[in-house]
Design a protein around this motif. Structure first.
Motif, PDB file in Angstrom:
ATOM      1  N   GLU A 178      26.847  16.382  41.196  1.00  0.00           N
ATOM      2  CA  GLU A 178      27.656  16.573  42.407  1.00  0.00           C
ATOM      3  C   GLU A 178      27.398  15.444  43.393  1.00  0.00           C
ATOM      4  O   GLU A 178      26.504  14.620  43.203  1.00  0.00           O
ATOM      5  CB  GLU A 178      27.384  17.938  43.032  1.00  0.00           C
ATOM      6  CG  GLU A 178      25.930  18.239  43.298  1.00  0.00           C
ATOM      7  CD  GLU A 178      25.594  18.261  44.771  1.00  0.00           C
ATOM      8  OE1 GLU A 178      26.352  18.811  45.568  1.00  0.00           O
ATOM      9  OE2 GLU A 178      24.542  17.716  45.123  1.00  0.00           O
ATOM     10  N   ASN A 179      28.231  15.395  44.456  1.00  0.00           N
ATOM     11  CA  ASN A 179      28.271  14.219  45.332  1.00  0.00           C
ATOM     12  C   ASN A 179      26.954  13.906  46.040  1.00  0.00           C
ATOM     13  O   ASN A 179      26.598  12.738  46.179  1.00  0.00           O
ATOM     14  CB  ASN A 179      29.421  14.329  46.344  1.00  0.00           C
ATOM     15  CG  ASN A 179      29.457  15.665  47.066  1.00  0.00           C
ATOM     16  OD1 ASN A 179      28.500  16.438  47.025  1.00  0.00           O
ATOM     17  ND2 ASN A 179      30.570  15.960  47.711  1.00  0.00           N
ATOM     18  N   SER A 180      26.205  14.916  46.454  1.00  0.00           N
ATOM     19  CA  SER A 180      24.992  14.627  47.223  1.00  0.00           C
ATOM     20  C   SER A 180      23.911  13.957  46.372  1.00  0.00           C
ATOM     21  O   SER A 180      23.006  13.320  46.908  1.00  0.00           O
ATOM     22  CB  SER A 180      24.430  15.915  47.849  1.00  0.00           C
ATOM     23  OG  SER A 180      23.772  16.720  46.878  1.00  0.00           O
TER      24      SER A 180
ATOM     25  N   ALA B 274      24.736  11.932  43.566  1.00  0.00           N
ATOM     26  CA  ALA B 274      25.407  10.971  42.699  1.00  0.00           C
ATOM     27  C   ALA B 274      24.575   9.724  42.447  1.00  0.00           C
ATOM     28  O   ALA B 274      24.625   9.141  41.362  1.00  0.00           O
ATOM     29  CB  ALA B 274      26.760  10.578  43.307  1.00  0.00           C
TER      30      ALA B 274
ATOM     31  N   ASN C 273      22.537   9.620  39.217  1.00  0.00           N
ATOM     32  CA  ASN C 273      23.216   9.824  37.941  1.00  0.00           C
ATOM     33  C   ASN C 273      22.633   8.977  36.824  1.00  0.00           C
ATOM     34  O   ASN C 273      22.403   9.465  35.709  1.00  0.00           O
ATOM     35  CB  ASN C 273      24.714   9.535  38.091  1.00  0.00           C
ATOM     36  CG  ASN C 273      25.465   9.601  36.775  1.00  0.00           C
ATOM     37  OD1 ASN C 273      25.616   8.599  36.085  1.00  0.00           O
ATOM     38  ND2 ASN C 273      25.942  10.781  36.420  1.00  0.00           N
TER      39      ASN C 273
ATOM     40  N   MET D 191      29.276  12.525  38.967  1.00  0.00           N
ATOM     41  CA  MET D 191      29.587  11.307  39.695  1.00  0.00           C
ATOM     42  C   MET D 191      28.569  10.204  39.382  1.00  0.00           C
ATOM     43  O   MET D 191      27.425  10.488  39.061  1.00  0.00           O
ATOM     44  CB  MET D 191      29.607  11.589  41.182  1.00  0.00           C
ATOM     45  CG  MET D 191      30.727  12.532  41.606  1.00  0.00           C
ATOM     46  SD  MET D 191      30.721  12.893  43.391  1.00  0.00           S
ATOM     47  CE  MET D 191      30.898  11.251  44.081  1.00  0.00           C
TER      48      MET D 191
ATOM     49  N   GLU E  62      34.580   6.550  44.396  1.00  0.00           N
ATOM     50  CA  GLU E  62      34.864   7.386  43.236  1.00  0.00           C
ATOM     51  C   GLU E  62      35.289   8.779  43.665  1.00  0.00           C
ATOM     52  O   GLU E  62      35.049   9.223  44.781  1.00  0.00           O
ATOM     53  CB  GLU E  62      33.654   7.466  42.314  1.00  0.00           C
ATOM     54  CG  GLU E  62      32.482   8.261  42.831  1.00  0.00           C
ATOM     55  CD  GLU E  62      31.353   8.383  41.802  1.00  0.00           C
ATOM     56  OE1 GLU E  62      31.651   8.684  40.633  1.00  0.00           O
ATOM     57  OE2 GLU E  62      30.195   8.162  42.177  1.00  0.00           O
ATOM     58  N   SER E  63      35.952   9.484  42.753  1.00  0.00           N
ATOM     59  CA  SER E  63      36.390  10.843  43.006  1.00  0.00           C
ATOM     60  C   SER E  63      35.181  11.738  43.277  1.00  0.00           C
ATOM     61  O   SER E  63      34.181  11.675  42.568  1.00  0.00           O
ATOM     62  CB  SER E  63      37.172  11.371  41.802  1.00  0.00           C
ATOM     63  OG  SER E  63      37.565  12.708  41.996  1.00  0.00           O
ATOM     64  N   GLN E  64      35.289  12.567  44.311  1.00  0.00           N
ATOM     65  CA  GLN E  64      34.172  13.397  44.734  1.00  0.00           C
ATOM     66  C   GLN E  64      34.093  14.696  43.934  1.00  0.00           C
ATOM     67  O   GLN E  64      35.112  15.288  43.568  1.00  0.00           O
ATOM     68  CB  GLN E  64      34.298  13.738  46.223  1.00  0.00           C
ATOM     69  CG  GLN E  64      34.234  12.524  47.140  1.00  0.00           C
ATOM     70  CD  GLN E  64      32.859  11.894  47.146  1.00  0.00           C
ATOM     71  OE1 GLN E  64      31.882  12.523  47.529  1.00  0.00           O
ATOM     72  NE2 GLN E  64      32.786  10.637  46.719  1.00  0.00           N
TER      73      GLN E  64
ATOM     74  N   THR F 210      31.994  18.340  44.357  1.00  0.00           N
ATOM     75  CA  THR F 210      31.040  19.235  44.996  1.00  0.00           C
ATOM     76  C   THR F 210      30.404  20.108  43.915  1.00  0.00           C
ATOM     77  O   THR F 210      30.855  20.113  42.766  1.00  0.00           O
ATOM     78  CB  THR F 210      31.739  20.151  46.006  1.00  0.00           C
ATOM     79  OG1 THR F 210      32.652  21.019  45.295  1.00  0.00           O
ATOM     80  CG2 THR F 210      32.532  19.328  47.027  1.00  0.00           C
TER      81      THR F 210
ATOM     82  N   CYS G 131      22.230  20.107  41.504  1.00  0.00           N
ATOM     83  CA  CYS G 131      22.546  19.737  42.880  1.00  0.00           C
ATOM     84  C   CYS G 131      21.210  19.524  43.582  1.00  0.00           C
ATOM     85  O   CYS G 131      20.188  19.327  42.923  1.00  0.00           O
ATOM     86  CB  CYS G 131      23.391  20.814  43.557  1.00  0.00           C
ATOM     87  SG  CYS G 131      22.665  22.472  43.520  1.00  0.00           S
TER      88      CYS G 131
END
Length: 211
Positions: free
Chosen positions: A8-10, A12, A15, A38, A44-46, A48, A72
């Protein structure tokens, strides 16, 4: 086995660390890893943690993958999100013993990992050991071994309960907010990985229609 990695975004930016650890272990077992992001790159596309749940459910219900590794900051949000969907049984693992016991007792198809809480010195080592124990033995083998029969029965009952309490995935895709769905499947590698591996044509057709 085909394994999907979803961050998820937080988290990323981590990764590549997670992917490298997962790929190292999977390669030894002859498993394939598909990195759905991500990726921690600009614009880039987010995703959640809620979208992690939807994306994982799409991949598992379409049989595009057999197992999902996600997470997450705490690992709790992603686990709850994944378990809200049909045919997804997601456990939580912060260290190798968690991963092994989940794989043997619950025999699920997804794991959620905390990538912020406790992610410090030796994090890569912990991840590699965690993935090693997660995939060390066939899922659902039982622990302790003398409890394999009741544990397999309980896992089967849980799956039957989820079939009753959850609607089918195609209905969910049609009724969920379509903008939310489009954002979820807008990742850079999604179309390449998903359509190559999807085994449920109805889901593939619907996803094609909204892209």
């Amino acid at each position: 086995m085909k394994i999907a990695l979803i961050n998820e975004n937080s988290q990323a930016a981590k990764n590549s660390i997670v992917y490298n650890c997962l790929h190292t272990v999977a390669q030894k077992k002859g498993y394939e890893v598909y990195n759905y992001g991500m990726y921690g790159i600009e614009n880039e596309s987010q995703l959640t943690y809620v979208q992690n749940g939807l994306l994982a459910a799409i991949l598992l219900n379409s049989k595009a993958v057999d197992f999902v590794v996600t997470g997450c900051g705490t690992g709790a949000g992603a686990m709850v999100a994944l378990n809200s969907f049909p045919n997804v049984v997601c456990g939580f693992a912060a260290e190798p013993t968690d991963a092994y016991l989940f794989s043997q007792i619950n025999g699920g198809n997804a794991i959620s990992i905390p990538y912020a809480k406790g992610f410090g010195w030796g994090a890569e080592l912990n991840l590699e050991l965690l993935f090693t124990r997660l995939f060390d033995e066939p899922m659902g083998g039982g622990y302790p071994k003398e409890r394999v029969i009741p544990e397999q029965r309980n896992a089967r009952i849980l799956n039957e309960v989820k079939n009753i309490t959850h609607r089918d995935m195609l209905t969910i895709l049609k009724e969920i907010d379509q903008d939310f769905l489009k954002e979820t499947v807008a990742g850079e590698k999604f179309q390449t990985y998903f359509f190559e591996n999807c085994q449920v044509q109805e889901i593939a057709d619907y996803i094609k229609g909204i892209l």
